[in-house]
Design an enzyme around this catalytic site. Structure first.
Site, mmCIF file in Angstrom:
data_model
loop_
_atom_site.group_PDB
_atom_site.id
_atom_site.type_symbol
_atom_site.label_atom_id
_atom_site.label_comp_id
_atom_site.label_asym_id
_atom_site.label_seq_id
_atom_site.Cartn_x
_atom_site.Cartn_y
_atom_site.Cartn_z
ATOM 1 N N PRO A 1 0.768 -1.242 0.000
ATOM 2 C CA PRO A 1 0.000 0.000 0.000
ATOM 3 C C PRO A 1 0.805 1.302 0.000
ATOM 4 C CG PRO A 1 0.013 -0.935 2.188
ATOM 5 C CD PRO A 1 0.729 -1.920 1.301
ATOM 6 N N CYS A 2 1.492 1.559 -1.089
ATOM 7 C CA CYS A 2 2.255 2.806 -1.176
ATOM 8 C C CYS A 2 1.326 4.018 -1.263
ATOM 9 C CB CYS A 2 3.241 2.767 -2.338
ATOM 10 S SG CYS A 2 2.476 2.541 -3.933
#
Length: 166
Positions: free
Chosen positions: A127-128
């Site tokens: 989850p950047c």
């Protein structure tokens, strides 16, 4: 490597690739991308139990029923890359962290964090989109419609985090 699977979602077209053992690529395609040739989705999912599971978890994420992904991921190419990926995956659903905060956690530099996020081969899964600037602004996002997609994902998680329970 398995064939590339294009999968439509509420935020756009996803491109998925997996080997027999690992999920290797999840990309949220830009809207200007040429539409791929028609695929036999059922046949591809029947051929790859892993891609079938990826699609199921992505669908559950978008309905607010999955808050983290449990998928076998292709190992990062470097120890530093793996440390950054692990730190990204530890940011709780519905929350954000700054590039600097993540750099401290991953024992890396903020610039390296930005570069790792820009090259993230597993959009959404790693989850950047949860990484923001220290001043609270969203910064950049290289998937889908860019910052619009990032804002949507953050808002989606904040909306559904109340239904998150262990």
């Amino acid at each position: 490597m398995m064939p590339q699977l294009y999968y439509p979602t509420i935020i756009g077209l996803f491109s998925l690739q997996a080997s027999d053992q690992y999920l290797e690529r999840v990309a949220i395609m830009p809207p200007a991308m040429k539409k791929p040739e028609k695929q036999d989705l059922a046949a591809i999912l029947k051929q790859s139990p892993l891609l079938k599971e990826v699609v199921a978890q992505i669908e559950a994420y978008f309905t607010g029923k999955v808050f983290s992904f449990d998928l076998p991921l292709q190992p990062a190419k470097t120890a530093r890359g793996e440390a950054i990926r692990q730190a990204l995956c530890q940011i709780p659903y519905g929350e954000t962290a700054s590039y600097r905060q993540l750099a401290i956690k991953a024992e890396s530099g903020a610039r390296a964090i930005g570069q790792a996020c820009a090259r993230n081969p597993l959009a959404l899964i790693v989850p950047c989109h949860r990484i923001i600037k220290a001043d609270g602004s969203l910064g950049q996002y290289s998937a889908g419609e860019g910052i619009t997609t990032k804002a949507w994902l953050i808002d989606h998680e904040r909306l559904h985090r109340g239904s998150f329970s262990l």
